[in-house]
Design an enzyme around this catalytic site. Structure first.
Site, PDB file in Angstrom:
ATOM      1  CG  ASP A 159       2.785   6.070   7.623  1.00 15.14           C
ATOM      2  OD1 ASP A 159       3.981   6.417   7.725  1.00 15.14           O
ATOM      3  OD2 ASP A 159       2.006   6.584   6.792  1.00 15.14           O
ATOM      4  CE  LYS A 201       0.937   7.967   1.419  1.00 12.13           C
ATOM      5  NZ  LYS A 201       2.401   8.211   1.435  1.00 12.13           N
ATOM      6  CG  ASP A 236       1.094   5.093   3.500  1.00  8.42           C
ATOM      7  OD1 ASP A 236       1.758   5.589   4.419  1.00  8.42           O
ATOM      8  OD2 ASP A 236       1.344   5.290   2.296  1.00  8.42           O
TER       9      ASP A 236
END
Length: 340
Positions: free
Chosen positions: A246, A261, A259
């Site tokens: 990412d 989420k 990352d």
């Protein structure tokens, strides 16, 4: 007259009369002693003791244990000892059984000792964005999906069946599609923010589907700087797996694989993110062994954003924690290789 009759009664038993008159005669004592003696000797009958017929030898140990218990001073410690003797130690007092620590067969280090870092950084200030190429290498996501624990697979399947029961198969398919779309839009919006495309960012902030997520991560974005990679493919040249990172940037001064989420439920602890730490560790190892990246990473960050706009939970992974998850990832990778 009464005394005379009483003496006549006693005269029939001379021995008894002699015993009475050995006591100093007194008007007060005489009738009392005579009545007591006659009552004890003539009115009371000897009671039969039922215990005399019991086999004393047979029940000797039982009598001893009962009498000794009654006379002993009981304390919590002695009671616990008796319980342990009769029933064994309680489960909560048993020392936990330590699971056998497995070590990977192929102990490839997280940090690449052979990688040379250039003294001068690349001239371009734009983050790396390498496209993901289709190869025979398995992806990090695929490896984790095919090696998840039976317990985790059970909970995932139970959640799926519950959602299908509430929404129907078509409704669940639409729900899943919407979640993936929101995730893609959210990542695209973050990319626009890091690339300073203000016009696109303003348009995306007004999108109802992701506006809550963007509001959720605002306090985290303030601590992110020096972005080095966005939605960029990584490949571990030694272990032969790949993935799509990412973001790689500094978070509070530490270079991290980040990352992003999305979630509808709060995940305040790192353990609530399931296999995401293993995924981050796998990306860190891949970057450090990928020749396309002229830097190495030792930290990770998982940011859980919420649709309702509540503040996101950032979970920072220091080098020690990343090393622990790296070893777990190597075991999962070996398990996948053995199955395939």
């Amino acid at each position: 007259l009464v005394r005379m009759k009483f003496l006549q009664l006693l005269s029939r038993k001379p021995g008894k009369l002699r015993m009475i008159f050995q006591i100093p005669f007194c008007q007060n004592q005489f009738p009392y002693l005579c009545l007591a003696t006659s009552a004890c000797l003539y009115s009371k009958k000897k009671k039969v003791n039922g215990y005399e017929q019991v086999d004393q030898e047979k029940y000797k140990n039982l009598v001893y244990s009962v009498t000794s218990y009654k006379t002993s001073a009981q304390t919590p410690e002695t009671i616990l000892e008796e319980d342990n003797l009769l029933y064994g130690p309680p489960d909560k007092h048993r020392p936990p059984i330590k699971a056998e620590t497995k070590t990977p067969k192929n102990c490839v280090p997280l940090i690449n000792p052979d990688k040379r870092i250039p003294l001068l950084s690349s001239e371009s200030n734009l983050p790396l964005k390498i496209s993901l190429q289709k190869t025979k290498m398995p992806s990090v996501t695929r490896i984790l999906q095919q090696t998840m624990s039976p317990q985790q697979a059970f909970y995932l399947e139970r959640w799926k069946q519950k959602m299908i029961q509430e929404l129907g198969k078509d409704g669940f398919a639409e729900y899943t599609k919407t979640l993936f779309l929101q995730g893609e839009l959210f990542h695209a919006a973050l990319e626009s923010i890091f690339l300073s495309e203000e016009a696109a960012t303003k348009e995306q902030r007004e999108d109802v589907a992701i506006s809550g997520y963007l509001s959720s991560v605002q306090h985290v974005l303030k601590d992110v700087s020096e972005v080095k990679a966005l939605e960029s493919a990584v490949q571990h040249e030694t272990l032969q797996y790949l993935g799509l990172v990412d973001c790689v940037a500094k978070y509070r001064g530490q270079l991290c694989v980040i990352d992003w989420k999305t979630s509808e439920k709060p995940k305040p602890f790192l353990k609530n993110t399931f296999d995401n730490p293993l995924q981050v560790a796998a990306y860190i190892g891949a970057i450090n062994h990928d020749a396309n990246y002229d830097f190495q990473v030792s930290c990770g960050l998982i940011v859980v954003a919420y649709k309702n706009g509540s503040p996101a939970h950032p979970h920072f992974m220091d080098p020690n924690l990343c090393s622990q998850y790296w070893n777990k990832w190597l075991l999962r990778l070996e398990e996948y290789m053995d199955k395939n």
